[in-house]
Write a protein that holds these residues in place. Structure first.
Motif, short mmCIF file in Angstrom:
data_model
loop_
_atom_site.label_atom_id
_atom_site.label_comp_id
_atom_site.label_asym_id
_atom_site.label_seq_id
_atom_site.Cartn_x
_atom_site.Cartn_y
_atom_site.Cartn_z
N GLN A 300 0.74 -1.18 0.03
CA GLN A 300 -0.08 0.51 -0.09
C GLN A 300 1.07 1.31 0.36
O GLN A 300 0.53 2.49 -0.30
CB GLN A 300 -0.69 -0.01 1.04
N ASP A 301 1.61 1.35 0.82
CA ASP A 301 3.27 2.65 0.75
C ASP A 301 3.92 2.51 1.83
O ASP A 301 4.41 1.13 2.27
CB ASP A 301 2.21 3.48 1.75
N ILE A 302 5.29 2.62 1.07
CA ILE A 302 6.59 2.48 1.81
C ILE A 302 7.30 4.08 1.62
O ILE A 302 7.09 4.47 1.35
CB ILE A 302 6.87 1.46 0.65
N TYR A 303 8.65 3.30 2.77
CA TYR A 303 8.76 4.61 3.08
C TYR A 303 10.43 4.06 3.86
O TYR A 303 10.31 3.07 4.26
CB TYR A 303 8.63 6.30 3.70
N SER A 304 11.52 4.67 4.11
CA SER A 304 12.42 4.80 3.94
C SER A 304 13.28 6.06 4.97
O SER A 304 13.48 6.83 4.85
CB SER A 304 13.96 3.98 3.10
N PRO A 305 14.56 5.35 6.08
CA PRO A 305 15.29 6.75 6.72
C PRO A 305 16.04 6.72 6.19
O PRO A 305 17.17 7.80 6.31
CB PRO A 305 15.03 5.82 7.95
N LYS A 306 16.87 6.22 5.17
CA LYS A 306 17.64 5.97 4.12
C LYS A 306 17.91 7.00 3.19
O LYS A 306 18.77 7.04 2.10
CB LYS A 306 18.46 4.61 4.18
N VAL A 307 16.49 6.87 2.60
CA VAL A 307 16.61 7.75 0.91
C VAL A 307 14.60 7.96 0.58
O VAL A 307 13.71 7.31 1.53
CB VAL A 307 16.70 6.02 -0.06
#
Length: 522
Positions: A300-307
């Protein structure tokens, strides 16, 4: 980034067209048959041989197969029948249709009339209604669910769908021998026959579709001694077989229509050499749609602390099969025949055709209104007309239970006849008892947003450094833990732990604290 993906079937509807066609032709009585004194009854069925899609049109080829029962002239005075076909080829204009599209066709025979032009010629006229649907099943590539990791946070969703895993046509062949009952005379030749499929039970099995039921065949025939001008008998042929489909399992959902495509009868001798066996060879045509209920786990959704991860979303529309059932509508009516002076002595046979005139969505379900057209064949007290026929029309109304159906849903209702019984109440009236089956399939369009790709971009460290290490936020109705974590570069677990929140629900109107994940800046 590399994503795990799957394909989802998405229907792409092209066009829907309804049209009416009239078949009209004259036929001569074969030289081997006597002249016609009067017509008694007619019958007919449609055989669709081929449907071919092309650019902006499709072609339907088939034939009307008809039969006419009549009384020979006074010098002969015997019952006779004529059978024949009217072939047809109809081109249907359908804008947007392409050669590889799938064509779905339903038809109704609105009217079948025969007339006597002279003693050696009859006219046959029928009105056919075709409902043609163009469809192409496309595939959309979507990203599947992922697992959270130290540098990747994902939001997944479960999406229940009904995928059409089998869509094809097939045939079931029946070869049986049926013995004439002991109280009936031997058969010399068959004058007239009518058939009806009854009590069909369709059940999915691992590796195919099981079909059980019975084929009821009514015969008018001449005996070998010619003592009686006509004899009648009702025969029951068992229907049992399997349509082999390797990919089918018991847990799937069937939507299958079966109708008579071909029937051949012949007289055979028993072990004593007497003509008491009727050989039956029938072909049943099956229009097969089978659905598999799946629970797709999608990203559904995605995020990363590095990019910075930017998902690309796409909205797709699926047709979910939300209801598949069979309703039974009982009918009990008294019908006056209008015998024109001749009294009815015995009912030979009653046939019925069920037609749906209109359907309407209501709060309780789908209101179905239609007519049952009856053809009654009976023995008359008039020696000049020993066999006679009458027609009647019985309207019906029935609500197929299907609550909470929205206006956007589509549905298909297929009528059938399960039981039919007609008994005399007096010399010009019969009581008809029948059960109509209404096989309903209801589909709901479901729009879902799916992730197709994820684009990577560098983090904006200046923006992140300018954000406070801890933020106070008053929860609104639109807020979710996931959206706040993504917005403030936090993690869902940190928000829950810091604010002592369990589950996914946020307390609307309550202030919460959100701490920026300092690991990002390392």
């Amino acid at each position: 980034m590399n994503l795990s993906k799957t394909y989802v079937q998405v229907p792409k509807y092209k066009n829907t067209v309804s049209l009416q066609m009239t078949l009209d032709n004259d036929f001569n009585v074969p030289d081997s048959k006597p002249d016609i004194e009067r017509l008694i009854q007619e019958k007919g069925r449609l055989n669709i041989r081929d449907i071919k899609a092309a650019k902006d049109k499709c072609t339907i080829r088939g034939e009307l197969i008809f039969g006419v029962l009549y009384m020979g002239d006074e010098g002969n005075g015997q019952l006779q029948s004529i059978e024949g076909t009217i072939p047809f080829e109809e081109t249907v204009n359908m804008d947007g249709l392409e050669e590889m599209d799938t064509i779905s066709l339903r038809w109704d025979m609105e009217d079948l009339r025969t007339g006597m032009i002279n003693s050696r010629k009859i006219s046959v006229r029928s009105i056919l209604v075709f409902h043609v649907h163009g469809l192409r099943m496309g595939e959309e590539e979507v990203a599947m669910a992922l697992e959270n990791s130290g540098d990747l946070w994902v939001q997944n969703r479960n999406c229940p769908v009904s995928q059409c895993c089998v869509q094809q046509k097939d045939q079931l062949r029946i070869r049986e021998e049926v013995m004439i009952p002991a109280n009936r005379p031997n058969v010399m030749d068959i004058i007239w026959h009518q058939e009806n499929l009854e009590n069909l039970e369709i059940k999915l099995q691992d590796g195919g579709v099981g079909v059980r039921g019975q084929l009821s065949i009514f015969l008018l025939y001449r005996d070998e001694t010619l003592e009686n001008p006509v004899n009648d008998v009702e025969l029951t042929v068992p229907v049992e077989g399997k349509l082999e489909l390797a990919e089918v399992t018991q847990e799937m959902i069937p939507d299958i229509r079966i109708h008579m495509n071909q029937l051949n009868l012949d007289i055979r001798s028993d072990k004593d050499g007497e003509s008491r066996i009727v050989g039956v060879e029938a072909v049943l045509a099956a229009d097969i749609h089978i659905y598999q209920e799946e629970n797709l786990k999608l990203l559904q959704d995605i995020y990363s602390p590095k990019v910075t991860l930017i998902p690309e979303w796409k909205t797709i529309t699926l047709d979910n099969l939300i209801l598949k059932n069979q309703s039974r509508c009982p009918i009990r009516e008294r019908v006056r025949l209008g015998n024109e002076g001749s009294r009815m002595l015995q009912v030979c046979h009653t046939k019925a055709n069920v037609k749906i005139d209109q359907t309407e969505l209501t709060d309780e379900g789908i209101l179905v209104e239609g007519v049952v057209y009856l053809g009654i064949l009976y023995i008359s007290s008039d020696d000049r007309k020993p066999v006679n026929a009458s027609k009647a029309a019985l309207p019906f109304s029935y609500t197929v239970e299907a609550k909470n159906i929205s206006d956007g849903c589509s549905y298909d209702i297929y009528p059938g006849l399960e039981q039919l019984n007609a008994t005399m109440t007096d010399n010009d009236e019969i009581e008809v008892k029948m059960v109509i089956s209404l096989d309903a399939a209801i589909f709901e369009p479901v729009k879902i947003q799916v992730v197709t790709q994820v684009r990577e971009e560098p983090l904006d460290f200046e923006k992140i450094e300018s954000m406070p290490g801890m933020t106070g936020h008053v929860v609104t109705e639109e807020d979710t833990i996931w959206a706040l974590a993504k917005k403030y570069y936090a993690t869902p677990e940190d928000i829950r732990e810091m604010n002592e929140i369990e589950g996914e629900e946020l307390p609307v109107g309550k202030p919460i604290l959100i701490m920026k994940n300092m690991e990002i800046l390392k």
